[in-house]
Design an enzyme around this catalytic site. Structure first.
Site, PDB file in Angstrom:
ATOM      1  CG  ASN A 175       0.016   2.176   3.620  1.00 23.34           C
ATOM      2  OD1 ASN A 175      -0.901   2.230   2.898  1.00 23.34           O
ATOM      3  ND2 ASN A 175       1.512   2.866   3.234  1.00 23.34           N
ATOM      4  N   GLY A 176      -0.831  -0.950   6.156  1.00 24.26           N
ATOM      5  CA  GLY A 176      -0.324  -1.838   7.427  1.00 24.26           C
ATOM      6  C   GLY A 176      -1.542  -2.910   7.686  1.00 24.26           C
ATOM      7  CE  LYS A 228      12.374  -2.025  -5.063  1.00 25.90           C
ATOM      8  NZ  LYS A 228      12.953  -3.000  -5.563  1.00 25.90           N
ATOM      9  CB  CYS A 248      -0.941   0.024   1.153  1.00 25.13           C
ATOM     10  SG  CYS A 248      -1.722  -1.635   1.478  1.00 25.13           S
ATOM     11  CG  HIS A 252      21.685 -36.438  -3.389  1.00 23.68           C
ATOM     12  ND1 HIS A 252      22.428 -37.540  -2.950  1.00 23.68           N
ATOM     13  CD2 HIS A 252      22.888 -35.649  -3.467  1.00 23.68           C
ATOM     14  CE1 HIS A 252      23.626 -37.670  -2.876  1.00 23.68           C
ATOM     15  NE2 HIS A 252      24.193 -36.435  -3.246  1.00 23.68           N
ATOM     16  CD  GLU A 289      11.364 -10.751  -8.391  1.00 21.67           C
ATOM     17  OE1 GLU A 289      10.438 -10.143  -7.267  1.00 21.67           O
ATOM     18  OE2 GLU A 289      12.600 -10.579  -8.345  1.00 21.67           O
ATOM     19  CE  LYS A 311      15.535 -10.724  -9.121  1.00 21.44           C
ATOM     20  NZ  LYS A 311      15.924 -10.009  -7.959  1.00 21.44           N
ATOM     21  CD1 TRP A 328       0.083  -5.926  -3.466  1.00 24.96           C
ATOM     22  CD2 TRP A 328       0.045  -6.843  -1.406  1.00 24.96           C
ATOM     23  NE1 TRP A 328       0.492  -7.116  -3.318  1.00 24.96           N
ATOM     24  CE2 TRP A 328       0.546  -7.702  -2.218  1.00 24.96           C
ATOM     25  CE3 TRP A 328      -0.206  -6.964   0.086  1.00 24.96           C
ATOM     26  CZ2 TRP A 328       1.049  -9.009  -1.685  1.00 24.96           C
ATOM     27  CZ3 TRP A 328       0.038  -8.228   0.438  1.00 24.96           C
ATOM     28  CH2 TRP A 328       0.857  -9.381  -0.446  1.00 24.96           C
ATOM     29  CD  GLU A 330      18.659 -12.306  -6.573  1.00 24.83           C
ATOM     30  OE1 GLU A 330      18.148 -12.634  -5.858  1.00 24.83           O
ATOM     31  OE2 GLU A 330      18.161 -10.934  -7.219  1.00 24.83           O
ATOM     32  NE  ARG A 383       5.063   1.281  -1.361  1.00 28.01           N
ATOM     33  CZ  ARG A 383       5.521   1.243  -0.258  1.00 28.01           C
ATOM     34  NH1 ARG A 383       6.667   1.423  -0.288  1.00 28.01           N
ATOM     35  NH2 ARG A 383       5.030   0.429   0.751  1.00 28.01           N
TER      36      ARG A 383
HETATM   37  O1  M6R Z   1      13.480  -4.049   0.761  1.00 31.04           O
HETATM   38  P1  M6R Z   1      14.175  -5.694   1.200  1.00 31.04           P
HETATM   39  O2  M6R Z   1      15.257  -5.918   0.584  1.00 31.04           O
HETATM   40  O3  M6R Z   1      13.793  -5.894   2.636  1.00 31.04           O
HETATM   41  O4  M6R Z   1      13.051  -6.726   0.441  1.00 31.04           O
HETATM   42  C1  M6R Z   1      13.283  -7.963   0.519  1.00 31.04           C
HETATM   43  C2  M6R Z   1      12.539  -8.847  -0.497  1.00 31.04           C
HETATM   44  O5  M6R Z   1      11.025  -8.467  -0.476  1.00 31.04           O
HETATM   45  C3  M6R Z   1      12.756  -8.229  -1.834  1.00 31.04           C
HETATM   46  O6  M6R Z   1      14.197  -8.734  -1.898  1.00 31.04           O
HETATM   47  C4  M6R Z   1      12.023  -9.170  -3.189  1.00 31.04           C
HETATM   48  O7  M6R Z   1      12.700 -10.663  -2.742  1.00 31.04           O
HETATM   49  C5  M6R Z   1      12.480  -8.545  -4.275  1.00 31.04           C
HETATM   50  N1  M6R Z   1      11.066  -8.580  -5.041  1.00 31.04           N
HETATM   51  C6  M6R Z   1      13.193  -9.641  -5.133  1.00 31.04           C
HETATM   52  O8  M6R Z   1      13.700  -9.129  -6.592  1.00 31.04           O
END
Ligand code: M6R
Length: 612
Positions: free
Chosen positions: A103-104, A607, A2, A508, A492, A489, A77, A485, A27
């Site tokens: 928010n929250g 985000k 949010c 395994h 997502e 990427k 959100w 990683e 976000r």
């Molecule tokens: O703001 P932060 O680095 O704490 O966020 C952590 C994760 O939410 C963030 O890295 C998320 O996995 C990304 N979407 C990855 O690209």
């Protein structure tokens, strides 16, 4: 997640708030809305879906916007209740005299809701937890919104930032926060509220960061902050050095590809600010003495998502250079497993946003047990930064795309610097070895530029491969962490089912899934493990896999095994993650682009994850 924007002044409040909300689209959100005060009458418009839906509704309603100088807006959100017009914010009180955005999560909302229904006959219209805030404020409202806010937050549990307006107070906005970001932007004859800086950069670069439990009251010409005892507090102005352009796409199709290209610059900034004239590492903002470092018997690195993956490389670096045992944990697990933490523990939180609730909660857990808290954070002044004993900033600049790229590589750089520093101060890292690593780190930005110049090769590969549905990323040593990683990427932003595994673990169990034309990305950049990787490639090839090998220039033997090869520039094994991840980011980007995905705003993602 949010987003909140608020404005009070003499300008067109609707225009300013909608513009601000658009800056927060990155976000992640599923609905948006705005509440405006027209000379003592509150009007709320809200719509499911993109902000353009809201704009269309506002246009149709044809309000006299020139006559509205106070508004609050929100991007939602969904957590409690599906995305819908009715669940979108702002929420009205039953009498439509108070409107709020939130928010929250209000954790005890059911209890409050029940009481408001029973004792005050309040009728709720949405399924959200947020609506209780508007209803609770109206129960306490006796002509003073600030007073009502103090009474309401005394009853609420959870994490929140809230902005409220009252029909009878057309000249002020009242807001508060607890464990969710909120800042007040200082204007000229006007003032602003927002959950994030980019929303306001067009109008202000001077902010007050609101602290937990405080209530802030905005009028056109004044911002007053009160602590939980209702006493006025003085706050230093927080000046943001980056400008609105840093948060714009500047000709790139997406923020993600822009941010991929910004990595050489971000890495140079992150590194060069920390090197003394003699090439030794100095940690600005970190006050670890030799005694402190010698006193640590373990390090915990705790983070989420991409930041967690950076922590995995941090473990290699700290154990290798500083000879201290390191455990890396995802924040949402760490806090609930009663970890062994005491005053001999160094706890390192890594977070781009500095607002990830799980990371923040893990930090508090470690703090309560006496650990020394260090954080590696990108957003200056964020909650994680403020609650840490020492902060080490990643100078990546604002990261807008949901998929983290430049934050990851600058986090890696920070982890190398912290490890080198601790190793030297502790006296367990030879100067010559330290100097060689520093030299290698210094050479990374230029090598990355070279790698980025070869982007077209990966773009072509993406055109060839974008229809695939299953991908495996494999690697050994630090490559196994980079594989995680690369896989994150890809999944997502392209929604392809991808999975990462240490190459040695394949046999395994997971190798059962490899069949004809399964795509396997085999990271083979570690010289000492290169031959072992060639064997792993043969194993998957024998089962029909299509293999993309990633290796250092000069290791041409990989071409005999892999179906396609991507080369990274020659460098020492220790620092390869800084280079290896970049072709994976580019591959993910172009595959997602070929598939027509909404790259900067992937479905279901936000985000900054400010709920548990
Ligand atoms: O703001 P932060 O680095 O704490 O966020 C952590 C994760 O939410 C963030 O890295 C998320 O996995 C990304 N979407 C990855 O690209």
């Amino acid at each position: 997640m949010c987003g909140i924007v608020g404005y009070i002044g003499s300008g067109n409040a609707e225009k300013i708030v909608i513009e601000g909300l658009k800056k927060l689209e990155y976000r992640g959100y599923d609905s948006s809305g705005i509440a405006m005060n027209f000379d003592g009458k509150l009007v709320v418009e809200k719509r499911k879906g993109r902000i353009t839906n809201l704009e269309e509704a506002l246009e149709k309603a044809s309000y006299d916007f020139g006559n509205c100088h106070l508004a609050i807006g929100h991007t939602r959100w969904a957590t409690h209740g599906a995305p819908s017009d009715v669940n979108a914010h702002p929420h009205f009180s039953m009498d439509h005299r108070i409107a709020i955005v939130h928010n929250g999560i209000v954790e005890n909302y059911l209890e409050i809701k029940d009481r408001l229904i029973k004792e005050h006959g309040i009728k709720f219209v949405s399924e959200t937890d947020s609506e209780v805030v508007a209803q609770l404020l109206s129960v306490y409202y006796k002509g003073d919104l600030e007073e009502a806010m103090f009474r309401a937050i005394a009853e609420m549990r959870g994490a929140y930032s809230i902005c409220a307006i009252a029909a009878d107070e057309p000249d002020r906005i009242v807001a508060t926060r607890k464990d969710a970001p909120l800042l007040a932007g200082i204007g000229n004859g006007c003032n602003f509220l927002a959950s994030d800086i980019p929303a306001l950069l067009k109008h202000s670069r001077e902010f007050y960061l609101i602290e937990n439990g405080e209530v802030v009251v905005l009028t056109r010409n004044d911002i007053k902050i009160y602590n939980s005892e209702h006493q006025p507090v003085t706050r230093d102005v927080f000046h943001v050095s980056w400008d609105a352009d840093s948060a714009e796409k500047e000709g790139y199709d997406h923020f993600m590809i822009k941010e991929i290209h910004e990595q050489p610059k971000g890495l140079t900034e992150t590194l060069e600010r920390r090197l003394g004239a003699d090439g030794t590492v100095k940690l600005d903002g970190i006050h670890l003495t030799k005694e402190d470092i010698e006193g640590f018997d373990r390090v915990y690195i705790v983070a989420c998502g991409t930041a967690y993956h950076a922590g995995l490389i941090g473990k290699y670096a700290i154990e290798k250079f500083a000879k201290i045992p390191v455990e890396v944990d995802v924040a949402s697990e760490f806090r609930y497993r009663d970890p062994f933490v005491d005053s001999r523990t160094l706890f390192i939180a890594i977070s781009q946003s500095g607002e990830t609730l799980d990371t923040l909660a893990a930090l508090r857990e470690a703090k309560s047990k006496g650990a020394r808290i260090m954080s590696v954070v990108n957003v200056v002044g964020s909650s994680v930064a403020r609650e840490s004993d020492d902060v080490f900033y990643t100078w990546a600049g604002p990261e807008i795309a949901v998929a983290s790229t430049k934050a990851y590589t600058t986090q890696l750089m920070c982890m190398y610097l912290i490890a080198l520093y601790m190793g030297r101060v502790k006296g367990v890292l030879e100067k010559a070895y330290h100097d060689r690593i520093v030299e290698e780190l210094r050479a990374i930005p230029a090598k990355l530029e070279k790698l980025l110049e070869g982007e077209q090769v990966i773009k072509n590969l993406a055109k060839e491969l974008y229809r695939i549905e299953h991908v495996f990323f494999i690697g050994r040593g630090t490559d196994s962490a980079v594989a995680l990683e690369g896989s994150l990427k890809l999944k997502e932003i392209s929604y392809i089912n991808s999975f990462a595994i240490a190459a040695g673990e394949l046999k395994h169990g997971t190798i059962a899934l490899i069949e004809k034309d399964t795509l396997v990305v085999a990271l083979s950049t570690q010289d000492r493990l290169f031959e072992k990787m060639l064997s792993n490639i043969q194993e998957v090839k024998a089962r029909g896999a299509f293999v993309i090998g990633v290796a250092k220039e000069g290791n041409a033997a990989i071409e005999e095994q892999a179906s396609r090869t991507i080369y990274i520039p020659e460098c020492m094994d220790e620092v390869t993650p800084l280079l290896t991840v970049v072709p994976l980011q580019i591959l993910a980007y172009y595959i997602a682009k070929e598939r027509g995905c909404d790259i900067d705003k992937p479905k279901n993602l936000a985000k900054s994850v400010t709920v548990e």
